[in-house]
Design an enzyme around this catalytic site. Structure first.
Site, PDB file in Angstrom:
ATOM      1  N   GLU A  78       0.935  -1.420  12.991  1.00 25.27           N
ATOM      2  CA  GLU A  78       1.053  -2.886  13.100  1.00 25.27           C
ATOM      3  C   GLU A  78       1.476  -3.341  14.494  1.00 25.27           C
ATOM      4  OE1 GLU A  78       3.704  -3.319   9.760  1.00 25.27           O
ATOM      5  OE2 GLU A  78       2.104  -4.126   8.489  1.00 25.27           O
ATOM      6  N   TRP A  89       0.836  -1.205   0.000  1.00 21.65           N
ATOM      7  CA  TRP A  89       0.000   0.000   0.000  1.00 21.65           C
ATOM      8  C   TRP A  89       0.868   1.251   0.000  1.00 21.65           C
ATOM      9  CZ3 TRP A  89      -1.528   3.372   4.391  1.00 21.65           C
ATOM     10  CH2 TRP A  89      -0.740   3.182   5.529  1.00 21.65           C
ATOM     11  N   ASP A  90       2.158   1.081   0.256  1.00 20.01           N
ATOM     12  CA  ASP A  90       3.118   2.181   0.156  1.00 20.01           C
ATOM     13  C   ASP A  90       2.963   2.929  -1.167  1.00 20.01           C
ATOM     14  OD1 ASP A  90       3.905   0.236   1.985  1.00 20.01           O
ATOM     15  OD2 ASP A  90       6.040   0.601   1.703  1.00 20.01           O
ATOM     16  N   LYS A 128       3.582   2.044  16.277  1.00 18.67           N
ATOM     17  CA  LYS A 128       4.590   1.932  15.216  1.00 18.67           C
ATOM     18  C   LYS A 128       4.429   3.099  14.239  1.00 18.67           C
ATOM     19  CE  LYS A 128       6.259  -1.514  11.864  1.00 18.67           C
ATOM     20  NZ  LYS A 128       5.815  -2.667  11.048  1.00 18.67           N
ATOM     21  N   GLN A 129       3.232   3.280  13.744  1.00 21.11           N
ATOM     22  CA  GLN A 129       2.921   4.514  13.022  1.00 21.11           C
ATOM     23  C   GLN A 129       1.475   4.846  13.356  1.00 21.11           C
ATOM     24  OE1 GLN A 129       2.970   2.329   8.787  1.00 21.11           O
ATOM     25  NE2 GLN A 129       2.344   4.450   8.567  1.00 21.11           N
TER      26      GLN A 129
END
Lengths: 773, 773
Positions: free
Chosen positions: B488, B357-358, B601-602
């Site tokens: 994640e 998805w980046d 994580k993000q």
């Protein structure tokens, strides 16, 4: 489901050879004696579908972990039950043809596991490609008297020819585990020896360095007389044999006796292990097959005398429950505190490891009620001895100060499973280990166990729970985040009711146990708290806070405990709504779909209400049962037994029987299509529980045996024997009445259908039946 | 962190050989042209630490999946970027010694990646064991003009001896992926050919059957003149070479030119591919090294003219941002809709697959603003072409009626990842693919894309969301259970705010797109809905219900959206409370500990507020930023850029700069100690975003370009170029003012610091600077 095995009260019978199901039959007809065992494979070569498996208890290999994606904290190695040297093999060559039932016409095939006497028998007539016909009768057992030995009687008779027959009894150590992660060999050869009619091989496991010496001795009879024979010793890499060629006449029976031993360095010095094997072989050979088998029958008779269950009017059920008792006794005898109850026992190698929470949650009550107290005690000691490793295990996961987390799956105390949602999160196992101590003490009255071992384990587990919860500012309660309950169809949930409850309960029981041990033996207590740095006041204060303020999700409107927070957000529907052809869901649905569905593999709330039934009223149980049972798919073989027990308690006789049936013949009918991997040994204990705790209503309350037995509608009678402290009683229940026989030399008082009843020594009492409503 | 590479505005410079970091340098100095590429390894043999990697875009191998425990739904195979034939190799033997920098004294070593002109240069003096000294200068590039070719100029000069030097340029196809699951070989040889100074090899991938023909041609100069040479052809299994032995005098430079091509059956008929390779080689050899390099420089100059970013006053930052732009251009050129942007590009093989998805969430805006519109469009078409596979993928997981779930990781449209919590649950990727369509249409104004391709994808994704939610009776809202958000460090959560929001948004945008396409082209719309059985009324009614009643967790007291339901039960604390030495937590904590911690994580909520910023006010953003930023560990390289952009928007210049620094030199300084596996290509797009959307404030609103640029405190000026529809503008911001230069032949109107500003054709306008507070 398969129905090719015959119904019979004492035997498992395969009539006619069922090639396609051979691996299933091999599992079901496994033999074992607690120290060694193996699958019911053929002695002679068989090139068809077969999984050879011979196992030596306590000998394992740490196979390198295989993962798709590594997660921090996974164990590097994964201890596996080891497939060991094949000691049963006897190759038969008739002139230029090898006897191999995969390439013969086979008739009159019959394979029978005799559970009453503890042996496996097989007979058949094989017509070879050449037209030669031979009749074979083979009998084999793993001795529970000489428990490092097995013996085989292999009789062969030419039916329509005279010929030279070559018989090659062998030991083959070139064995691999079918489930090896990297197709590695786990065994190295150390040495081998052959002599006239004898052969020995010593193998060593890689990494773990266990030595196992396997030896055999062969004697041969013709016309009923022992004969001398020419024997050619054969040695290959990891293989020893004696090749014996005999003249055989049409109609003449040649009988080969093969005696074998398996000694392991768990019990013998590796330096002398081959010598010991030699001596052991000599001893059993002198004793001879018939005497060994006689002793085997005697020993099994003694066992059955203590723990048989008789079901009158349902031969399939009778066979099922005896199979259960037989296999549990074959798997674990309680002689050795280093051993435990593998999920497949000696019937297969899948799942690795030998110890799951199954032992404490399901198996312990069986051994408590059917064997000497030391058997159950040894199961507890096993965990006590692994406490240090459990503390290390918790440290790896970030816990401190002596907190212990027992592994999910283990052999030697180290974790050997690697799915994060199980390995790291299915921490309820720690609760079951604490509960087993409670269960043992309650059943046996052996409070000294708490002093000597139990309290130390309880404190260590309690330390884990105290660190594992956290204070939720938003709830103003303690919560436990990110766990997987016994229902493995939910992963990484918050506030699993069962786990939160058993955690708080452990803290409570530990507090009580501290008081008890202090009172019983203040010196030992002082020594213990000093050794493990137990800060009594502080740690118990924390425990009390958590007990008081533990969050236990429930729904007041429905009057049920919630399996986990948020359970009611699911699309709730009964299992009966799952479209046809989509069950078992674990073979049809992707994992995420299972997880977000409401369907339950085994119902944790009901498991909790089973463990802690004294703390809840029957209405609470009924509401929860009515809520969860319809959503439970029972795709764990450990699930139906608890539902059966609960249904019995609720007077739901039909449901109780339906649930009992789900496990009663699980392996005999290959219910889940996976018996070929081995039998579901630990869930067999669940079948026993459904009968004795469910139909029998066995409980212990206030140091007293409680029974409220009833007989399922389509049985005429159910009789089971149990031990309780100094007593041995038999409970026989029919549709009309209940008879309790006291075999003890003292009068006993029990609670029978809610009334205290005293039964004189060595006599019995009958009262009319009543079903708890 | 490593600081051995020199700071330089246009070059990456390794001064002196850093053996221990060689694999890091190889990653950083990778070359690529969108079709082929490889790591910055040595041409001559090197027996030290090295990871050779040469890759051909779109050629992959489905490696057999490896798991510890199989979960239903996992893909059987896992498509991997393939390490292909090594075409750069030139072995050098000087009399009896092989030139190998691992066994020499090395001095004057210098390796330079020239980003301005697009080549790699390396020079050194090596003193062999014999005392002989040679000076080498090697120059190599992957041509972006002849984009299936590469060329090498390898010059060698004896410094203190006369001797025969043997030069062996070769192609080695006996290559394995370091990350192969079962150590398998993925390539088979089809044929090979050698001729004077030439060699060809054709390899075929197993299973997928891709053919790749690799060819080379060698010419040699001495004393500046092309010479004839004796060449001995060599053929081994999967290996072809020419061995050339030359007399070399002290001080005389011998220059080897090696021209190579890699043609794949993606673009050529396998029957004639070797012939095509031969012709290609002849063409480039005729063109010659100098002309090829000249064209390369020209082509790179053209690229830089369109998308350079100039940072004044911070040479490390200048180098970082140019490295970003350089690598993104090397990885993907948008020529071929079958290709995509692998997470490691051509710099390594880890993670397999080429598309995450980046691409949609991070890379698309880069290509939208720096390249022709067709480049971004091809990225969308890639997904459009894989729609059928995405529908199959959803079917495997139990979805129906044309619902599409794009895979988490893919090469050809099939899923190739196998962690259940990601593969099955990180479904937010589907939202990003919908969002990319919106983003593209908003940026380009190309509404026809919706008609031709976009709407079909949107409807299919919307169908997935409509089936993936369920109605919670207890909440009386739609919920989405069991997902993993972009963060994640939470798995299998319920009601992840980001995922629920983007799902509802997709339904909303699909409804709008239906109306738009109906209006633009009713015939095409009718054809579409007929083909995909779109029941407009019913499906849109369902969509509207879900949009209205989607549960979006939030806390009114704190005024923040909740990352997921129950987030406030966690033990909330800032990252600064993590004990020293325990970061990154993913290298120190077990997975369960990470999951139940509050650490992120993000931050998904901030990602959502970035995507959908028009729908939230600045105060909402500020409250959420202040809440989540302190708990974010940024252990995803995709994390800091979004925080940087948000901080810029909030006027938190220091925080914006701090976050920018976290990615700006991620690979150049080997920040996470993992650059040796390859560069973080897709997260480089994040660095660009932090500069252009963060410091530059680039947005599109109501078809208009919006800019609110500022210059970080320690920079003197920042200048970036962007394309927007027909415009090319350069924005230069200093501490005092902002200058926008319009390179277009038309006047343009943009929104600059909240005011509409019109700039005449081919002129510029300066206004005084202002920072959005």
């Amino acid at each position: 489901m398969k129905h090719y095995l015959q119904h019979d009260p004492w035997n498992i019978v395969e009539e006619g050879f069922h090639r396609d199901f051979n691996e299933v039959t091999e599992s079901v007809m496994s033999l074992g004696n607690g120290r060694l065992g193996g699958r019911g494979s053929f002695e002679e070569k068989y090139s068809g579908k077969t999984m050879l498996g011979n196992y030596v208890a306590g000998v394992y290999y740490p196979d390198k972990t295989r993962v798709g994606w590594w997660k921090n904290g996974y164990p590097q190695y994964f201890a596996k039950v080891l497939n060991a040297a094949n000691w049963i093999g006897i190759d038969i060559d008739i002139e230029y043809e090898t006897l191999d039932l995969n390439h013969c016409e086979v008739r009159d095939f019959r394979r029978v596991l005799n559970m009453e006497e503890g042996y496996l028998e097989r007979s058949f007539v094989a017509r070879l490609k050449s037209g030669k016909e031979v009749q074979v009768n083979a009998k084999r057992f793993c001795s529970i008297v000489d428990d490092e030995a097995g013996a085989i009687r292999y009789a062969i008779k030419p039916l329509n020819f005279d010929a030279k027959i070559t018989i090659t009894p062998y030991i083959d150590g070139d064995i691999r585990n079918r489930d090896a992660n990297y197709d590695e060999t786990f065994w190295d050869e150390v040495r081998k020896e052959t002599a006239y009619g004898e052969a020995y091989i010593e193998l060593r496991t890689r990494k773990t360095g266990f030595h196992v010496a396997t030896g055999m001795c062969v004697s041969i009879e013709q016309d009923g007389l022992s004969i001398d024979y020419q024997s050619q010793p054969i040695k290959y890499e990891k293989y020893v044999a004696n090749r014996i060629t005999l003249d055989c006449r049409q109609g003449q029976e040649t009988v080969v006796y093969k005696y074998a031993v398996n000694l392991s360095s768990l019990n013998y010095d590796p330096d002398t292990i081959i010598k010991e094997a030699h001596q052991y072989i000599q001893r059993i050979t002198r004793k001879g097959f018939d005497k060994m088998l006689f002793e085997q029958k005697q020993a099994w008779a003694d066992k059955w005398k203590m723990n048989d269950i008789v079901i009158d009017g349902d031969i399939a059920a009778q066979q099922g429950i005896r199979f259960t008792i037989f296999q549990l006794n074959q798997t674990y005898t309680g002689e050795d505190e280093r051993l435990n109850i593998g999920p497949k026992g000696f019937t297969g190698e899948k799942y690795g490891g030998s110890t799951y929470w199954d032992t404490e949650a399901y198996c312990l009550p069986f051994y408590l009620s059917t064997a000497d107290q030391k058997v159950a005690r040894n199961l507890l000691i096993y965990r006590y001895k692994q406490l240090g490793k459990a503390i290390e295990n918790a440290q790896k996961l970030g816990f401190r100060a002596g907190a212990a987390l027992y592994p999910m799956v283990t052999m030697n105390g180290e974790e050997c499973h690697n799915e994060w949602e199980i390995t790291f999160e299915e921490i309820h196992r720690n609760g079951a280990i604490a509960y087993a101590i409670y269960d043992y003490v309650r059943y046996t009255g052996d409070e000294q166990y708490l002093v000597d071992y139990g309290l130390e384990v309880l404190i260590s587990i309690s330390r884990f729970w105290s660190q594992r919860v956290n204070w939720s500012k938003s709830k103003e309660q303690y919560v436990m985040l990110g766990v997987t309950g016994p229902n493995e169809y939910e992963n990484n949930v918050n506030n699993n009711w069962y786990t939160n409850y058993i955690a708080a309960w452990t803290l409570r029981y530990t507090t009580e146990a501290v008081a008890k041990v202090k009172a019983l033996n203040p010196e030992k207590y002082a020594e213990l708290i000093d050794r493990i740095h137990f800060r009594e006041e502080k740690e118990l204060a924390t425990a009390r806070q958590i007990i008081d303020k533990m969050y236990l999700p429930q729904d007041d409107q429905l009057g049920v405990f919630l399996q986990q927070e948020g359970f009611l957000d699911k699309d709730l529907m009964p299992v009966s709504d799952i479209p046809k052809g989509q069950r078992p869901i674990n073979q049809h649905w992707s994992w995420d779909r299972i997880l977000r569905s409401c369907f339950i593999k085994q119902a944790d709330v009901l498991q909790g209400l089973y463990f802690f039934e004294d703390e809840f009223d029957v209405d609470t149980l009924r509401r929860n049962f009515d809520f969860y049972e319809p959503m439970t798919v029972h795709e764990s073989s450990l699930s139906p037994c608890v539902h059966s027990i609960q249904a019995s308690k609720l007077g739901m006789k039909e449901k109780a029987y339906e649930m009992y049936l789900r496990t009663a013949r699980l392996d005999l009918d290959d219910y889940n299509n996976d018996t070929e991997d081995g039998c579901h040994i630990t869930s067999m204990a669940g079948t026993w529980l459904a009968v004795v705790k469910g139909f029998g209503g066995l409980r212990v309350e206030d140091e007293k045996l409680v029974l409220s037995p009833y007989c399922p509608d389509n049985w005429q009678a159910l009789a089971f024997k149990i031990r309780f402290r100094d007593m041995l009683v038999q409970v026989t229940t029919t549709q009309r009445d209940v008879t309790v026989q006291n075999f003890s030399t003292m009068p006993i008082t029990i609670n029978l259908h809610d009334k205290d009843v005293t039964i004189k020594a060595e006599s019995q009492k009958t009262i009319s039946s009543k079903v708890t409503a």
